[in-house]
Motif scaffolding. Structure first.
Motif, PDB file in Angstrom:
ATOM      1  N   PRO A 182       0.410   4.989 -10.904  1.00  0.00           N
ATOM      2  CA  PRO A 182      -0.613   5.379  -9.935  1.00  0.00           C
ATOM      3  C   PRO A 182      -1.029   6.845 -10.091  1.00  0.00           C
ATOM      4  O   PRO A 182      -0.242   7.695 -10.511  1.00  0.00           O
ATOM      5  CB  PRO A 182       0.063   5.160  -8.585  1.00  0.00           C
ATOM      6  CG  PRO A 182       1.215   4.249  -8.859  1.00  0.00           C
ATOM      7  CD  PRO A 182       1.655   4.566 -10.252  1.00  0.00           C
ATOM      8  N   ARG A 191      -5.089   4.033  -0.829  1.00  0.00           N
ATOM      9  CA  ARG A 191      -4.440   3.492  -2.019  1.00  0.00           C
ATOM     10  C   ARG A 191      -5.439   2.766  -2.911  1.00  0.00           C
ATOM     11  O   ARG A 191      -5.385   2.859  -4.133  1.00  0.00           O
ATOM     12  CB  ARG A 191      -3.308   2.535  -1.607  1.00  0.00           C
ATOM     13  CG  ARG A 191      -2.120   3.210  -0.952  1.00  0.00           C
ATOM     14  CD  ARG A 191      -0.951   2.247  -0.791  1.00  0.00           C
ATOM     15  NE  ARG A 191      -1.220   1.175   0.154  1.00  0.00           N
ATOM     16  CZ  ARG A 191      -0.971   1.226   1.456  1.00  0.00           C
ATOM     17  NH1 ARG A 191      -0.469   2.353   1.982  1.00  0.00           N
ATOM     18  NH2 ARG A 191      -1.206   0.194   2.248  1.00  0.00           N
ATOM     19  N   VAL A 195      -7.609   3.842  -7.036  1.00  0.00           N
ATOM     20  CA  VAL A 195      -7.752   3.068  -8.266  1.00  0.00           C
ATOM     21  C   VAL A 195      -9.190   3.142  -8.769  1.00  0.00           C
ATOM     22  O   VAL A 195      -9.445   3.454  -9.947  1.00  0.00           O
ATOM     23  CB  VAL A 195      -7.361   1.590  -8.032  1.00  0.00           C
ATOM     24  CG1 VAL A 195      -7.540   0.797  -9.320  1.00  0.00           C
ATOM     25  CG2 VAL A 195      -5.928   1.481  -7.525  1.00  0.00           C
ATOM     26  N   VAL A 202     -10.254  -4.245  -5.829  1.00  0.00           N
ATOM     27  CA  VAL A 202      -8.828  -3.935  -5.747  1.00  0.00           C
ATOM     28  C   VAL A 202      -8.243  -4.749  -4.601  1.00  0.00           C
ATOM     29  O   VAL A 202      -8.820  -4.805  -3.507  1.00  0.00           O
ATOM     30  CB  VAL A 202      -8.589  -2.440  -5.494  1.00  0.00           C
ATOM     31  CG1 VAL A 202      -7.090  -2.161  -5.332  1.00  0.00           C
ATOM     32  CG2 VAL A 202      -9.161  -1.595  -6.625  1.00  0.00           C
ATOM     33  N   VAL A 245       2.800   2.651  -3.155  1.00  0.00           N
ATOM     34  CA  VAL A 245       2.406   1.872  -4.324  1.00  0.00           C
ATOM     35  C   VAL A 245       3.300   2.250  -5.503  1.00  0.00           C
ATOM     36  O   VAL A 245       3.601   3.427  -5.716  1.00  0.00           O
ATOM     37  CB  VAL A 245       0.915   2.105  -4.656  1.00  0.00           C
ATOM     38  CG1 VAL A 245       0.610   3.558  -4.925  1.00  0.00           C
ATOM     39  CG2 VAL A 245       0.466   1.239  -5.823  1.00  0.00           C
ATOM     40  N   TRP A 256      -0.237   0.180 -10.690  1.00  0.00           N
ATOM     41  CA  TRP A 256      -1.525  -0.497 -10.691  1.00  0.00           C
ATOM     42  C   TRP A 256      -1.507  -1.533 -11.814  1.00  0.00           C
ATOM     43  O   TRP A 256      -1.234  -1.189 -12.968  1.00  0.00           O
ATOM     44  CB  TRP A 256      -2.669   0.469 -10.958  1.00  0.00           C
ATOM     45  CG  TRP A 256      -2.862   1.553  -9.943  1.00  0.00           C
ATOM     46  CD1 TRP A 256      -2.324   1.631  -8.696  1.00  0.00           C
ATOM     47  CD2 TRP A 256      -3.655   2.732 -10.115  1.00  0.00           C
ATOM     48  NE1 TRP A 256      -2.736   2.787  -8.073  1.00  0.00           N
ATOM     49  CE2 TRP A 256      -3.561   3.472  -8.916  1.00  0.00           C
ATOM     50  CE3 TRP A 256      -4.450   3.225 -11.168  1.00  0.00           C
ATOM     51  CZ2 TRP A 256      -4.224   4.683  -8.741  1.00  0.00           C
ATOM     52  CZ3 TRP A 256      -5.107   4.432 -10.992  1.00  0.00           C
ATOM     53  CH2 TRP A 256      -4.998   5.145  -9.793  1.00  0.00           C
ATOM     54  N   VAL A 270      -3.972  -3.930 -13.885  1.00  0.00           N
ATOM     55  CA  VAL A 270      -5.420  -4.004 -14.112  1.00  0.00           C
ATOM     56  C   VAL A 270      -5.711  -5.096 -15.127  1.00  0.00           C
ATOM     57  O   VAL A 270      -5.086  -5.158 -16.193  1.00  0.00           O
ATOM     58  CB  VAL A 270      -5.969  -2.651 -14.617  1.00  0.00           C
ATOM     59  CG1 VAL A 270      -7.491  -2.711 -14.762  1.00  0.00           C
ATOM     60  CG2 VAL A 270      -5.574  -1.516 -13.666  1.00  0.00           C
ATOM     61  N   ALA A 278      -8.126  -5.062 -10.090  1.00  0.00           N
ATOM     62  CA  ALA A 278      -6.840  -4.365 -10.053  1.00  0.00           C
ATOM     63  C   ALA A 278      -6.030  -4.818  -8.854  1.00  0.00           C
ATOM     64  O   ALA A 278      -6.579  -5.245  -7.824  1.00  0.00           O
ATOM     65  CB  ALA A 278      -7.047  -2.850 -10.000  1.00  0.00           C
ATOM     66  N   LEU A 325      -2.517  -3.672  -6.439  1.00  0.00           N
ATOM     67  CA  LEU A 325      -1.591  -2.611  -6.052  1.00  0.00           C
ATOM     68  C   LEU A 325      -0.198  -3.220  -5.886  1.00  0.00           C
ATOM     69  O   LEU A 325       0.032  -4.014  -4.968  1.00  0.00           O
ATOM     70  CB  LEU A 325      -2.043  -1.967  -4.741  1.00  0.00           C
ATOM     71  CG  LEU A 325      -3.391  -1.237  -4.797  1.00  0.00           C
ATOM     72  CD1 LEU A 325      -3.926  -1.022  -3.400  1.00  0.00           C
ATOM     73  CD2 LEU A 325      -3.239   0.085  -5.524  1.00  0.00           C
TER      74      LEU A 325
END
Length: 392
Positions: free
Chosen positions: A19, A126, A130, A140, A158, A161, A163, A221, A223
Motif C-alpha cells: 500500500p 483507503r 489506490v 476498488v 490495509v 493491494w 490488482v 483492485a 484491499l
C-alpha cells in the motif's frame, strides 16, 4: 450469490502491491438512494460524513418514501452543508434513483451506499489511495461485514493491494457465472462512470452489471486485510428478496447478457458463452443440494431446465453426468438410500464452499490467485489517526 461448482477453480492472475498513502485530499460523492428507510438513514449518512482524510459530499435521493425519510433527510441537510437532498415526485425504483444522484455528483470518486448500510472508518481514504496511485484502476472494493442487529468492529489497516487487469477479472466472473461484490464496499472512479453511464434497469443485479461493465473499461483492485463496509441484512432488503437460486441465477444471467449486449466488453460473444456455461453449472450445483438429500424437487427440475437453456451441452460435462446420476437416484431409489448415496457429494460440496468462502474473505475472489509480478512484500500501512465517532 455464490455458485456451487465441482470442477477445479482456474487460477486468476493478479499483482499484489504494498500500500501507498494517498497523494492528495480526494473529493468523494456518496450517493444514498432511500425508500422508506428512515430508521436507518441517519446512521448511513453519519458513516459517510465522518470519513476522515477525504472531502465528502452526501447526496440523498428519496424515492417518494411514505415514511419520514424525506423529512429526516432535509433535517440532516440543514445541519450539514455537505448533505444535499433530491426528492423523486413519484417512486422510480432503485436504478433511476441512483442514476439521478450520479448525475448530480461533484466528486472525483463515487460510492453508492444503500440507506441501510454503513461505511467503516477511513474506508474512503483507503480506497482512493489506490486510485490516486494507480490511475488505470476504476473500481476498488474490499471485504464487507454482514450483520443483522449488532455489528462487530471493523479492521481498518490495509495489508496489501491486489490488482487485476479489468479484462482478467471480468473473464473470471463470466467463467464462474457469479458475483463477488455485495455493494457498499465499492468505490468507483467518476471519470469511468462518465464514459460508460450509470446503472441499467435490472431487478436485483443492477449493481453487479455495473461492476462488470467498469471492469470492461478499467482495472480492478481489492484491499486486503481490512473491512470496507457493514452490510445490513433484514427482511425488507433487496438482497434478501432474491436469495432463492432459481430466482437469482436468472437475474445473474440477465446481468451477463446485458453486459454482453451493451457493455462494450471486448470479446463479448466469448464472454457470453463462458457466462452461460458458468451459470448453467451453478444451476446444476444448486440443484444437487436437493437431489443429494434424496429429493427430486420441482426446484431441482427448474434449475435443470435453466441449465439446459443456457448451455445445451451442459449434461455432457462431468458436472452434468454427476447431476443426472444424482437425479436418477432421487427419482427412483428409496429416499433413505438416495440420501445415503448423496452423502459424499454433500460433504465434498461443503468442503469446497468453505474453501471458496475462505479465499473470498482473504482475496475478494473465489478463484486461487497467481501473483505474476508482485511489488515489495505486503506490509501494514499505518493510516493517520483520525478521530471517528461511532455511528448513532
Amino acid at each position: 450469490m455464490r455458485a456451487v461448482r465441482q470442477d477445479p477453480d482456474p487460477m486468476l492472475e493478479a499483482v499484489r502491491r504494498a500500500p501507498l498513502p494517498p497523494t492528495e485530499e480526494a473529493t468523494v460523492t456518496v450517493v444514498i438512494p432511500c425508500f422508506n428507510y428512515a430508521r436507518f438513514l441517519e446512521q448511513a449518512v453519519h458513516s459517510a460524513l465522518t470519513q476522515a482524510g477525504v472531502d465528502v459530499e452526501v447526496i440523498i435521493v428519496d424515492d417518494a418514501s411514505t415514511d419520514d425519510s424525506l423529512a429526516l433527510a432535509r433535517r440532516l441537510s440543514s445541519r450539514d452543508e455537505r448533505v444535499r437532498v433530491l426528492a423523486n415526485a413519484v417512486n422510480r425504483g432503485p436504478v433511476a434513483t441512483f442514476n439521478r444522484g450520479l448525475a448530480a455528483a461533484r466528486g472525483e470518486f463515487l460510492v453508492r451506499l444503500d440507506a441501510d448500510d454503513l461505511l467503516t472508518p477511513t474506508a474512503l481514504l483507503r480506497a482512493v489511495a489506490v486510485m490516486q496511485n494507480l490511475p488505470e484502476v476504476g473500481l476498488v472494493y474490499g471485504h464487507p461485514l454482514h450483520f443483522h442487529h449488532g455489528r462487530g468492529p471493523a479492521r481498518t489497516q490495509v495489508t496489501a493491494w491486489t490488482v487485476w487487469r479489468g479484462d482478467d477479472w471480468l473473464a473470471a466472473r463470466c467463467a464462474a457465472g457469479d458475483n463477488v461484490i455485495t455493494s457498499p464496499e465499492v468505490v468507483m472512479r467518476r471519470s469511468v462512470l462518465d464514459r460508460i453511464g450509470g446503472q441499467r434497469e435490472l431487478a436485483h443485479t443492477h449493481d453487479m452489471e455495473l461492476w462488470l461493465r467498469i471492469a470492461a473499461h478499467a482495472d480492478v483492485a481489492y484491499l486486503e486485510g481490512c473491512d470496507q463496509a457493514w452490510h445490513r441484512e433484514h427482511d425488507a432488503s433487496l438482497s434478501i428478496a432474491a436469495q432463492e437460486p432459481h430466482v437469482f441465477l436468472r437475474e445473474v444471467r440477465d446481468a451477463f447478457e446485458t453486459l454482453c449486449d451493451t457493455g462494450g466488453a471486448r470479446g463479448a460473444e466469448h464472454l457470453r458463452r463462458a457466462a452461460r456455461r458458468g451459470v448453467a453449472l451453478a444451476a446444476l450445483g444448486y440443484a444437487r443440494r436437493d437431489l443429494d438429500r434424496g429429493d427430486a424437487t420441482a426446484t431441482a427440475a427448474d434449475l435443470r431446465r435453466l441449465a439446459l437453456e443456457l448451455h445445451p451441452a451442459v449434461l455432457d460435462a462431468p458436472e452434468g453426468r454427476a447431476f443426472e446420476a444424482a437425479h436418477h437416484r432421487a427419482a427412483t431409489w428409496p429416499r433413505s438410500l438416495a440420501r445415503l448415496a448423496g452423502l459424499p457429494g454433500r460433504l465434498a460440496r461443503r468442503r469446497r464452499i468453505d474453501a471458496r468462502w475462505e479465499r473470498w474473505s482473504r482475496t475478494g475472489v473465489y478463484e486461487p490467485l497467481r501473483i505474476v509480478s508482485a511489488a515489495p512484500a505486503p506490509r501494514v500501512l499505518p493510516l493517520p489517526r483520525f478521530a471517528f465517532r461511532e455511528a448513532v
